[in-house]
Design an enzyme around this catalytic site. Structure first.
Site, PDB file in Angstrom:
ATOM      1  N   HIS A  28      61.721  33.384  69.905  1.00  0.00           N
ATOM      2  CA  HIS A  28      62.190  34.235  68.806  1.00  0.00           C
ATOM      3  C   HIS A  28      63.618  33.776  68.469  1.00  0.00           C
ATOM      4  O   HIS A  28      64.335  33.269  69.345  1.00  0.00           O
ATOM      5  CB  HIS A  28      62.194  35.673  69.329  1.00  0.00           C
ATOM      6  CG  HIS A  28      62.452  36.730  68.314  1.00  0.00           C
ATOM      7  ND1 HIS A  28      63.716  37.005  67.833  1.00  0.00           N
ATOM      8  CD2 HIS A  28      61.625  37.597  67.701  1.00  0.00           C
ATOM      9  CE1 HIS A  28      63.639  38.013  66.973  1.00  0.00           C
ATOM     10  NE2 HIS A  28      62.379  38.387  66.871  1.00  0.00           N
ATOM     11  N   ASP A  62      62.999  36.347  78.313  1.00  0.00           N
ATOM     12  CA  ASP A  62      62.933  37.316  77.220  1.00  0.00           C
ATOM     13  C   ASP A  62      61.583  38.006  77.365  1.00  0.00           C
ATOM     14  O   ASP A  62      60.545  37.438  77.026  1.00  0.00           O
ATOM     15  CB  ASP A  62      63.047  36.586  75.871  1.00  0.00           C
ATOM     16  CG  ASP A  62      62.774  37.516  74.694  1.00  0.00           C
ATOM     17  OD1 ASP A  62      62.476  38.707  74.918  1.00  0.00           O
ATOM     18  OD2 ASP A  62      62.841  37.035  73.541  1.00  0.00           O
ATOM     19  N   GLN A  67      58.005  41.162  74.709  1.00  0.00           N
ATOM     20  CA  GLN A  67      56.568  41.366  74.525  1.00  0.00           C
ATOM     21  C   GLN A  67      55.876  41.555  75.869  1.00  0.00           C
ATOM     22  O   GLN A  67      54.986  42.401  76.001  1.00  0.00           O
ATOM     23  CB  GLN A  67      55.950  40.149  73.807  1.00  0.00           C
ATOM     24  CG  GLN A  67      56.489  39.888  72.414  1.00  0.00           C
ATOM     25  CD  GLN A  67      56.048  40.929  71.401  1.00  0.00           C
ATOM     26  OE1 GLN A  67      55.037  41.603  71.570  1.00  0.00           O
ATOM     27  NE2 GLN A  67      56.806  41.069  70.329  1.00  0.00           N
ATOM     28  N   LYS A 125      59.675  48.521  71.808  1.00  0.00           N
ATOM     29  CA  LYS A 125      58.334  47.925  71.867  1.00  0.00           C
ATOM     30  C   LYS A 125      57.505  48.529  72.999  1.00  0.00           C
ATOM     31  O   LYS A 125      56.294  48.386  73.040  1.00  0.00           O
ATOM     32  CB  LYS A 125      58.429  46.406  72.043  1.00  0.00           C
ATOM     33  CG  LYS A 125      59.033  45.687  70.829  1.00  0.00           C
ATOM     34  CD  LYS A 125      58.924  44.182  70.983  1.00  0.00           C
ATOM     35  CE  LYS A 125      59.945  43.422  70.161  1.00  0.00           C
ATOM     36  NZ  LYS A 125      59.688  43.419  68.717  1.00  0.00           N
ATOM     37  N   CYS A 179      60.397  35.731  62.781  1.00  0.00           N
ATOM     38  CA  CYS A 179      61.681  35.369  63.402  1.00  0.00           C
ATOM     39  C   CYS A 179      61.509  34.199  64.364  1.00  0.00           C
ATOM     40  O   CYS A 179      62.117  34.173  65.440  1.00  0.00           O
ATOM     41  CB  CYS A 179      62.316  36.559  64.115  1.00  0.00           C
ATOM     42  SG  CYS A 179      62.699  37.915  63.021  1.00  0.00           S
TER      43      CYS A 179
END
Lengths: 410, 157
Positions: free
Chosen positions: A125, A203, A206, A229, A367
């Site tokens: 991202h 990261d 998700q 999220k 993104c």
């Protein structure tokens, strides 16, 4: 669907799912952008503001003490969720972007030396690309990009060879791609990176929505994610890092709450994690995040992952059968986000037509423009699933997509 | 089975689907006097516009290359058709009128020359799509202000 997972029951927890869009039931397939909120999260935040709200970490009065306890309980809940060794390893930020920038600024400028390198992957991202470019340009850090193969999996051989010269100080990589759904092999990445003397930051924006993240089992050094999220509120993100690393890192932002003492000549810093939490934090959001974490724990990651695997398998089977569709990413280990294009219709037109049927998907570059370039497309449509997504909703998507293509083919 | 989308006829009128699929002016001009690129950073759509002027300074021909949705391609094509033979100042005024129509759906200042562009007024109901319709116009206006070899980047709404 497993007997232990009653999606109809789960859906009752989310008030927004009763909404209709343009006269049609909402089919929300954009959870990868932001998830909807269960009643317990909404209630926790409202209740905080209605019954026990004050600034925290500084008041000596009843309200402030209660609010401080509630906010700090979120840190405990998050530490347990991630199996952190120590609650002080949990730093609250405003978002995952805030967490990644914290590491880029503090660890990047304070610990990494000019001439060292940072490795990212070809499926990041923008939030895990741009902070490192800024560090490269200001601090003389080299930025290296580990390639992916055509299935959308990390090329592990190429990844390892990027570390061969020993210059890499940090690997900053997604734990699950927001475009391809690929779950990266976290333990292997850590093993390789550590063998070459590099620290690892994931990261997990998700990934933590779809599977249990145990930072001690993974063995990584940093792990970042965002509340909104994971069915929590916006405005709060999490950075977990090993305590000794946080202690060695200089502060990122200066201000209240992050100091031990201040004089005009010199200030000293508070203990971690407060050293990295300058200013009044997102108090109500922290309390909402705790409710979200409790909610996820009450359902259980095993049940959520099983539900999601069922949804993803069904979606790939149904979507693959549509003429002219192309699905991006065929990783063995993947989560519930599916990007696709139709040969006769642009992603934005697809999204508008789906929207007219009450179906919310994301369309665009997600993104992740360098990844789009790697895939050879300008944009894709993306359906992403949550704990409340049903097989019937995926059928509605597939049936409608077939009609969308007919609409643009006539 | 397309009756599902009958309520989308306001946005995807036949003329838009047709020009989106088969643009008449969708090509780079071999010889041109001005060109400019436009891009929508939020969605990744891109367009480049080429202009050739007549001796009197009016627009003799417009060509474009677009990577974008049906709305943006159709808008670019209808734009190329509409601005032919117009002066620079006429074209700029036309853009102002078109932009207003795309945003509001109504066009009090519209004269018959706007007729070809009127099908695009449907975008006003889809705020996130207004920029698709106006992107090629932004590039056109940038090209009008430029000279050969002077490629201007411009963003939309």
């Amino acid at each position: 669907m497993t007997a232990s997972f009653d999606v109809a029951r789960i859906r009752e927890d989310f008030p927004i799912l009763r909404q209709t869009i343009r006269g049609k039931p909402l089919v929300y397939l954009d959870s990868g952008a932001s998830a909807q909120k269960p009643r317990v999260v909404i209630d926790a935040m409202v209740q905080c503001m209605e019954t026990q709200y004050a600034n925290i970490h500084r008041g000596l009065h009843w309200m402030s003490e209660r609010t401080t306890d509630a906010y700090e309980a979120a840190r405990d809940a998050v530490a347990t969720l991630m199996n952190a060794r120590d609650r002080s390893e949990i730093v609250f930020t405003n978002s995952v972007t805030g967490a990644l920038n914290l590491v880029a600024h503090s660890y990047g400028r304070g610990i990494l030396k000019p001439g060292q390198a940072v490795v990212i992957s070809a499926m990041e991202h923008h939030s895990n690309i741009v902070p490192w470019q800024m560090l490269r340009d200001s601090h003389g850090i080299e930025l290296r990009v580990a390639p992916i193969d055509d299935a959308g999996e990390l090329d592990m051989g190429a990844f390892e060879s990027l570390l061969d010269d020993g210059k890499v100080g940090l690997v900053s990589i997604t734990h699950m791609s927001n475009v391809l759904g690929t779950v990266t092999p976290a333990e292997r990445i850590v093993k390789i990176a550590h063998a070459h003397g590099a620290k690892v930051l994931f990261d997990g924006s998700q990934a933590i929505v779809h599977r249990r993240v145990d930072v001690q089992a993974i063995g990584c050094d940093f792990y970042a994610w965002t509340g909104h999220k994971l069915y929590g509120p916006t405005g709060i993100g999490v950075l977990w890092a090993r305590r000794e690393i946080l202690e060695a890192m200089p502060p990122f932002m200066g201000g209240g709450d992050m100091i031990s003492s201040v004089t005009y000549e010199k200030s000293t810093w508070a203990q971690v994690p407060h050293k990295f939490e300058a200013g009044t934090p997102a108090i109500v959001e922290g309390i909402g995040l705790k409710a979200a974490v409790d909610y996820v724990q009450s359902i259980g990651y095993e049940a959520m992952a099983a539900h999601e695997a069922t949804l993803t398998d069904h979606a790939i089977a149904r979507l693959s059968a549509i003429e002219g569709i192309k699905i991006y990413g065929r990783a063995q280990d993947r989560g519930g986000v599916i990007s696709f294009t139709l040969d006769k219709a642009h992603a934005h037109d697809v999204a508008t037509l789906l929207d007219r049927q009450g179906i919310a998907v994301r369309a665009g570059h997600h993104c992740a423009q360098p990844l789009m370039q790697r895939l050879g497309v300008d944009s894709t449509s993306r359906a992403s699933f949550g704990v409340y997504t049903t097989l019937e909703e995926i059928d509605v998507l597939a049936d409608t997509l077939t009609r969308v293509r007919e609409f643009f083919t006539r | 089975m397309t009756e599902t989308f009958d309520d989308l006829r306001d946005l995807y009128q036949e003329v838009i689907l047709d020009h989106g699929r088969r643009p008449r002016h969708g090509r780079r001009l071999e010889t041109y006097d001005a060109t400019a690129k436009g891009d929508n950073p939020m969605c990744g759509d891109r367009v480049q516009v080429w202009l050739r002027y007549a001796p009197d300074g009016t627009i003799a021909e417009t060509g474009f290359e677009a990577r974008g949705c049906a709305i943006s391609v159709a808008s670019a094509d209808l734009m190329a058709e509409t601005v032919q033979g117009r002066s620079k100042s006429d074209t700029a005024a036309l853009f102002a009128t078109f932009r207003e129509m795309a945003r509001t759906g109504v066009c009090p200042a519209c004269d018959p020359t706007m007729e070809r562009l009127a099908p695009l007024s449907g975008v006003h109901e889809y705020p996130s799509r207004v920029k698709c319709a106006t992107l090629p116009w932004h590039a056109l206006v940038a090209a009008l202000a430029g000279t050969p070899g002077d490629i201007k980047e411009t963003s939309s709404e």
